[in-house]
Structures are given as structure tokens and as C-alpha cells.
Write a protein that holds these residues in place. Sequence first.
Motif, mmCIF file in Angstrom:
data_model
loop_
_atom_site.group_PDB
_atom_site.id
_atom_site.type_symbol
_atom_site.label_atom_id
_atom_site.label_comp_id
_atom_site.label_asym_id
_atom_site.label_seq_id
_atom_site.Cartn_x
_atom_site.Cartn_y
_atom_site.Cartn_z
ATOM 1 N N UNK A 1 0.710 -1.036 -0.120
ATOM 2 C CA UNK A 1 0.026 0.006 0.219
ATOM 3 C C UNK A 1 0.846 1.347 -0.004
ATOM 4 N N UNK A 2 0.279 2.328 -0.704
ATOM 5 C CA UNK A 2 1.157 3.488 -0.889
ATOM 6 C C UNK A 2 0.637 4.578 0.155
ATOM 7 N N UNK A 3 1.364 5.444 0.609
ATOM 8 C CA UNK A 3 0.763 6.415 1.584
ATOM 9 C C UNK A 3 1.181 7.722 0.987
ATOM 10 N N UNK A 4 0.051 8.651 1.358
ATOM 11 C CA UNK A 4 -0.119 10.118 0.591
ATOM 12 C C UNK A 4 0.952 11.096 0.837
ATOM 13 N N UNK A 5 1.429 11.921 -0.183
ATOM 14 C CA UNK A 5 2.123 12.764 -0.050
ATOM 15 C C UNK A 5 1.543 14.094 -0.653
ATOM 16 N N UNK A 6 1.955 15.015 -0.487
ATOM 17 C CA UNK A 6 1.481 16.569 -0.591
ATOM 18 C C UNK A 6 1.900 16.863 -1.998
ATOM 19 N N UNK A 7 3.241 16.251 -2.506
ATOM 20 C CA UNK A 7 4.041 16.769 -3.447
ATOM 21 C C UNK A 7 4.925 15.608 -3.912
ATOM 22 N N UNK A 8 5.052 15.647 -5.117
ATOM 23 C CA UNK A 8 5.884 14.277 -5.712
ATOM 24 C C UNK A 8 6.937 15.015 -6.844
ATOM 25 N N UNK A 9 8.094 14.651 -6.704
ATOM 26 C CA UNK A 9 9.182 14.998 -7.845
ATOM 27 C C UNK A 9 9.339 13.886 -8.879
ATOM 28 N N UNK A 10 9.238 14.198 -9.964
ATOM 29 C CA UNK A 10 9.255 13.046 -11.257
ATOM 30 C C UNK A 10 10.682 13.529 -11.794
ATOM 31 N N UNK A 11 11.251 12.521 -12.305
ATOM 32 C CA UNK A 11 12.289 12.476 -13.223
ATOM 33 C C UNK A 11 12.185 11.577 -14.439
ATOM 34 N N UNK A 12 13.107 11.347 -15.107
ATOM 35 C CA UNK A 12 12.695 10.546 -16.376
ATOM 36 C C UNK A 12 12.823 8.923 -16.158
ATOM 37 N N UNK A 13 13.019 8.852 -14.673
ATOM 38 C CA UNK A 13 12.864 7.322 -14.202
ATOM 39 C C UNK A 13 11.734 6.979 -13.356
ATOM 40 N N UNK A 14 10.898 8.162 -13.208
ATOM 41 C CA UNK A 14 9.629 7.955 -12.511
ATOM 42 C C UNK A 14 9.390 8.941 -11.301
ATOM 43 N N UNK A 15 9.067 8.539 -10.423
ATOM 44 C CA UNK A 15 8.968 9.361 -8.975
ATOM 45 C C UNK A 15 10.069 9.046 -8.051
ATOM 46 N N UNK A 16 10.801 10.179 -7.733
ATOM 47 C CA UNK A 16 11.739 9.941 -6.839
ATOM 48 C C UNK A 16 11.019 9.460 -5.227
ATOM 49 N N UNK A 17 11.923 8.165 -4.986
ATOM 50 C CA UNK A 17 11.671 7.681 -3.784
ATOM 51 C C UNK A 17 10.410 6.648 -3.906
ATOM 52 N N UNK A 18 9.887 6.071 -4.929
ATOM 53 C CA UNK A 18 8.954 5.067 -5.309
ATOM 54 C C UNK A 18 9.533 3.721 -5.857
#
Length: 312
Positions: free
Chosen positions: A20-37
Motif C-alpha cells: 500500500x502506498x502512503x499519501x504525499x502533498x507533492x512528488x518530484x518526477x524525473x525520467x525514471x519515474x517518481x523519486x523515492x517510489x
Amino acid sequence: MEAQTCKIKSLNISEKKGTIKTPRKELKLNLDGIEGDAHAGKWHRQISLLAAESIKSFEGELGREINYGEFAENITTEGIAVHKAMPFDRFRAGNVELEVTQIGKKCHGDNCEIFQLAGKCVMPKEGIFCRVIKPGTLSENDTMEYLPKTFRIKVITLSDRAFQGIYKDKSGPLLEKLSKDWFTSKTYLCETSRTVIPDEKELLETELQNAVNNRFDIIYTTGSTGIGPRDIAPAVIQNFIDLEIPGIMDHIRLKYGAEKPNALLSRSIAGVKDKTLVFSLPGSTKAVNEYLTEIHKILMHSFLMLHGIDGH
């Protein structure tokens, strides 16, 4: 067509797949996807989307309230049925642009924490997956614009007599119609551009290069594929493409040549130039029907392979 938009209701990440994933107010995306996911990486399923409407509908089946991120979706949306999107469609929010790569997925069942807790999962049917085309930052409550893919097709008829007006070009218009009908049947948008030129090497080379420069997805030529002195299309296209795809044309020649041996005299060729598929077809309407019947069977998988999407 009025642009369709959806709102980001929740942004969710997890460090392990199948959890299960937990909510964040903001996500940073690079060309590999979501940082930290956990799903970030150099592959086609970097980011998952699921509509809040799908979650709400599933609550009735499950008999309890479902939290955003519980089905491991990265982005919970509201406003449109995202599962009706198609591969190559895009979502844009500010500088961020995502390309749809897959609709649904195979459920891992007992190996999935989500399945263990819920007993079933909506993602296999109504979740979609994307990859990052343009990186940036997403925030909760951002609006995303849905951009359906429009496939662009260039049709080039090669015929000295049709160019001179001695007879009417019939194969070119048929190619346009059959192409539009096929893409429409797949719920894709399609636009075509058609031209008639004489059997001249330099003119064909120019038309081919212009079509690639203008990022057409497919180039079809019709005519000039036989063994006559003015049949120049196969040789010109052979020199133009980066890769040849011999199997499809060999298959067509053998399939229809078994009944009518004259079909074996066609030198039709298929290949790839940059990200454009190129097919040269004979000039008769009967051949156009026969060739497109077979080409359409491999067309979507060809696009997936060409764009590095694992469609197996």
C-alpha cells in the motif's frame, strides 16, 4: 474537441512493490519515474493512475471505505475514467507530461499485500500505467489535461498516369479510408495526408523525408512495387529506412501468392525510419485490402516495440 481534465486527489508512494502506498502533498518526477517510489526505473510502468470513481465503485463490492493509495496507485484522479485511456495517450500538468503505456495488469494474488488485505483488487482492470516524458513536480489538487494520441498517416501514390490525370487514383483514397476505419475501431484518433507523384526517385525521396521530419507515425506508399522499368519504390525505400521488417511482406506474398502466383512478383517492402513505420504496397485496390488486412494485425505491437514498451 474540448480538452478533458481531471484533478489529482492524492499522490502516493511506497518503497516496496506490492505494498500500500502512503499519501504525499507533492512528488518530484524525473525520467525514471517518481523519486523515492519502488516502481521508478528505466521501464514502461513507472507511474500508476487510478480514478477515485473506480475506488468508490469498488467500495460497494468490498463493503468498506478504501483509502487513496491502498491499491498502490501513485496518482488518484477525479473527473474522467482514466482506464478508458489508450497506450500513447498523455496526461499533462504544468511542465510534467506522462505517456500511457499499459491498461490494467496481472494481479499477483497471495504475493500482494493489497490482495491479502482486501481480498481483491481494482487495479488489474481499471488502473493504468505511464512513463515520464517530461519531468517536474506534481502537487495535490493539480489539474491534469488528458491528451489523446492522434496517429498521423502519410499516403503516397506513385503512378505516372494518375499524376498526369489519365486515370483516377483509387488505391490512395482506399488506404486513407481503411486506415481511419481501423484506428477508429481501436478508439484512436487518426489524421491522414495524401499525395500523388510520378514514379520518380528524387520526388519519392523528398516525400519520405518530409513525412519523417513532420513526425508521421506511418508512411504508406502504393504503386511502383513490381518489376517494370519505372517501378522504383522498393529500391528507394530500402535505401531510406534504418531497419527492414521482411517477415510481414514475405507472409503477405506467400499467403495471397498461393492462390494467385502473380502476387509473388510484388517487391513490397516494410521497415522503420526513426520512429516511423514505412510500408510500400502494390497499386491495386485489391492488393491494398489484402496487405492492410495483414499489416493491421501487427501494427499496434509494432508501435509498442518501436517505442520501447513491453507489450508481451
